[in-house]
Design a protein around this motif. Sequence first.
Motif, PDB file in Angstrom:
ATOM      1  N   ASN A   1       2.014   1.773  -6.149  1.00 13.05           N
ATOM      2  CA  ASN A   1       2.343   1.423  -4.763  1.00 13.05           C
ATOM      3  C   ASN A   1       2.001  -0.036  -4.437  1.00 13.05           C
ATOM      4  OD1 ASN A   1      -0.410   1.858  -4.961  1.00 13.05           O
ATOM      5  ND2 ASN A   1      -0.592   2.753  -2.933  1.00 13.05           N
ATOM      6  N   LYS A   2       1.062  -0.622  -5.160  1.00 16.31           N
ATOM      7  CA  LYS A   2       0.705  -2.038  -4.887  1.00 16.31           C
ATOM      8  C   LYS A   2       1.920  -2.922  -5.097  1.00 16.31           C
ATOM      9  CE  LYS A   2      -2.381  -0.431  -6.482  1.00 16.31           C
ATOM     10  NZ  LYS A   2      -2.443   1.036  -6.387  1.00 16.31           N
TER      11      LYS A   2
ATOM     12  N   LYS B   1       4.363  -2.259  -2.204  1.00 15.02           N
ATOM     13  CA  LYS B   1       3.877  -2.745  -0.900  1.00 15.02           C
ATOM     14  C   LYS B   1       3.953  -4.266  -0.817  1.00 15.02           C
ATOM     15  CE  LYS B   1      -0.033  -0.271  -0.642  1.00 15.02           C
ATOM     16  NZ  LYS B   1      -1.283   0.197  -0.008  1.00 15.02           N
TER      17      LYS B   1
ATOM     18  N   ASN C   1      -8.063  -2.413  -5.437  1.00 17.27           N
ATOM     19  CA  ASN C   1      -6.879  -2.529  -6.304  1.00 17.27           C
ATOM     20  C   ASN C   1      -5.892  -3.537  -5.733  1.00 17.27           C
ATOM     21  OD1 ASN C   1      -7.710  -0.473  -8.088  1.00 17.27           O
ATOM     22  ND2 ASN C   1      -7.003   1.082  -6.650  1.00 17.27           N
TER      23      ASN C   1
ATOM     24  N   GLY D   1      -5.098   5.519   1.421  1.00 16.44           N
ATOM     25  CA  GLY D   1      -6.183   4.589   1.731  1.00 16.44           C
ATOM     26  C   GLY D   1      -5.920   4.004   3.105  1.00 16.44           C
ATOM     27  N   THR D   2      -5.059   2.988   3.150  1.00 19.20           N
ATOM     28  CA  THR D   2      -4.723   2.363   4.435  1.00 19.20           C
ATOM     29  C   THR D   2      -3.478   2.992   5.080  1.00 19.20           C
ATOM     30  OG1 THR D   2      -3.529   0.653   3.195  1.00 19.20           O
ATOM     31  CG2 THR D   2      -5.779   0.141   3.877  1.00 19.20           C
ATOM     32  N   GLY D   3      -2.786   3.859   4.355  1.00 19.19           N
ATOM     33  CA  GLY D   3      -1.728   4.666   4.977  1.00 19.19           C
ATOM     34  C   GLY D   3      -0.293   4.177   4.790  1.00 19.19           C
ATOM     35  N   GLY D   4      -0.113   2.987   4.243  1.00 10.61           N
ATOM     36  CA  GLY D   4       1.246   2.450   4.108  1.00 10.61           C
ATOM     37  C   GLY D   4       2.127   3.283   3.178  1.00 10.61           C
ATOM     38  N   THR D   5       1.510   3.810   2.130  1.00 12.68           N
ATOM     39  CA  THR D   5       2.297   4.548   1.138  1.00 12.68           C
ATOM     40  C   THR D   5       2.771   5.878   1.692  1.00 12.68           C
ATOM     41  OG1 THR D   5       0.907   3.489  -0.507  1.00 12.68           O
ATOM     42  CG2 THR D   5       2.267   5.312  -1.271  1.00 12.68           C
TER      43      THR D   5
ATOM     44  N   TYR E   1      -8.532   7.096  -6.216  1.00 13.77           N
ATOM     45  CA  TYR E   1      -7.330   7.636  -5.563  1.00 13.77           C
ATOM     46  C   TYR E   1      -6.700   8.798  -6.338  1.00 13.77           C
ATOM     47  CZ  TYR E   1      -7.598   3.418  -2.691  1.00 13.77           C
ATOM     48  OH  TYR E   1      -8.020   2.452  -1.835  1.00 13.77           O
TER      49      TYR E   1
ATOM     50  N   THR F   1      -0.160   6.305  -8.367  1.00 15.64           N
ATOM     51  CA  THR F   1      -0.082   5.003  -7.695  1.00 15.64           C
ATOM     52  C   THR F   1      -0.910   3.924  -8.405  1.00 15.64           C
ATOM     53  OG1 THR F   1      -1.670   6.054  -6.222  1.00 15.64           O
ATOM     54  CG2 THR F   1       0.572   5.777  -5.382  1.00 15.64           C
ATOM     55  N   GLY F   2      -1.340   4.201  -9.618  1.00 19.82           N
ATOM     56  CA  GLY F   2      -2.014   3.153 -10.406  1.00 19.82           C
ATOM     57  C   GLY F   2      -3.498   3.065 -10.100  1.00 19.82           C
TER      58      GLY F   2
HETATM   59  C1  LIG Z   1      -4.282   3.578  -6.732  1.00 22.48           C
HETATM   60  C2  LIG Z   1      -4.022   3.679  -5.277  1.00 22.48           C
HETATM   61  N1  LIG Z   1      -3.494   4.810  -4.794  1.00 22.48           N
HETATM   62  C3  LIG Z   1      -3.269   4.988  -3.492  1.00 22.48           C
HETATM   63  C4  LIG Z   1      -3.569   3.998  -2.580  1.00 22.48           C
HETATM   64  C5  LIG Z   1      -3.351   4.268  -1.146  1.00 22.48           C
HETATM   65  O1  LIG Z   1      -2.340   3.495  -0.586  1.00 22.48           O
HETATM   66  P1  LIG Z   1      -2.340   3.145   0.931  1.00 22.48           P
HETATM   67  O2  LIG Z   1      -3.395   2.098   1.158  1.00 22.48           O
HETATM   68  O3  LIG Z   1      -0.966   2.636   1.187  1.00 22.48           O
HETATM   69  O4  LIG Z   1      -2.647   4.397   1.692  1.00 22.48           O
HETATM   70  C6  LIG Z   1      -4.088   2.779  -3.035  1.00 22.48           C
HETATM   71  C7  LIG Z   1      -4.339   1.660  -2.139  1.00 22.48           C
HETATM   72  O5  LIG Z   1      -3.491   0.788  -2.106  1.00 22.48           O
HETATM   73  C8  LIG Z   1      -4.343   2.620  -4.413  1.00 22.48           C
HETATM   74  O6  LIG Z   1      -4.862   1.495  -4.905  1.00 22.48           O
END
Ligand SMILES: Cc1ncc(COP(=O)(O)O)c(C=O)c1O
Length: 300
Positions: free
Chosen positions: A36-37, A40, A67, A172-176, A250, A278-279
Amino acid sequence: MKIPNIHIPIVEIPTEKNVKLFMKREDLIHPYISGNKFWKLFWNVNQYLEHRPQNSLIITFGGAFSNHISAVAAFGNLYGVKTLGIIRGEELEQKWIHNPTLLSAKRNEMNLKFVTREDYRHKDQLTFFLQQEFPEALIIPEGGTNHSAVKGVKMMLNEHTKDFDYLCTAVGTGGTVAGIAEFCEYGQKVIGFKVVQDDSLENRISELTTKNNYHLIDASLGGYGKLNEENVRFINDFKAKYNIPLDPVYTGKMMQNVFEMINEGYFPEGSKILCFHTGGLQGIEGANMLLEKQNKTVIV
Ligand SMILES: Cc1ncc(COP(=O)(O)O)c(C=O)c1O
């Protein structure tokens, strides 16, 4: 940033119940700008670089093991753009060299500015002052989450993700989760596994998507951002069985929760579940460093 020229596989993970579980390996995009990085950052940086100012600079925010910081630093180095990371915790100024995430960011030529937790809490103010000091800079919020990020996450979805009943991602921050909810098919259910403590999360997600097809689940399992022996065992077993590495913050917690939910019968029989990898694998080194200090089993 170009759309990666690689096939992103969706692999089946066998379960003992009557549900079908799959994982989409977005982690394979790049070791640092992974999952997702990548998506995003995609529109954020492309829109900026289209009119690349003379003093191009990307500024962003993150914690010691972020990350996102790691991804922005790697991106900057790859594309020849200066980067500045605003890091939570002034005490790290003396010890960043012992932190694998910050060390790799430095090696990717990111400048680091360490701020107190109190200043970090007021990121809006910091952003205002940074924009005055660096008027040509692109300032990306913590975790890369904003409307452009949500638009980028759309690219994690395609014709192969359409026939799943459930789409799962760590939050984490919710964007995904906002991007998946916004752009998935009508009728698909989105589950966001919350692994980080953030009181503003729900408001932020509802500002980023108009949809209400998502459900957030507390996935902290032993504590937000904490890693206990059971979490480590799960990650190591998962890799041994399916040859897929999971990160400690994560995807490890998400998959541990998904398996618990499958065993508890959360998903109706016959459901097709897709989890996004999401890595975040760069975080393993930092986690292992802390585990080693406590004489505990590490992630292999
Ligand atoms: C490996 C991984 N998964 C999930 C997320 C959660 O993504 P988000 O911050 O968009 O909710 C992150 C943060 O970017 C992340 O590094």
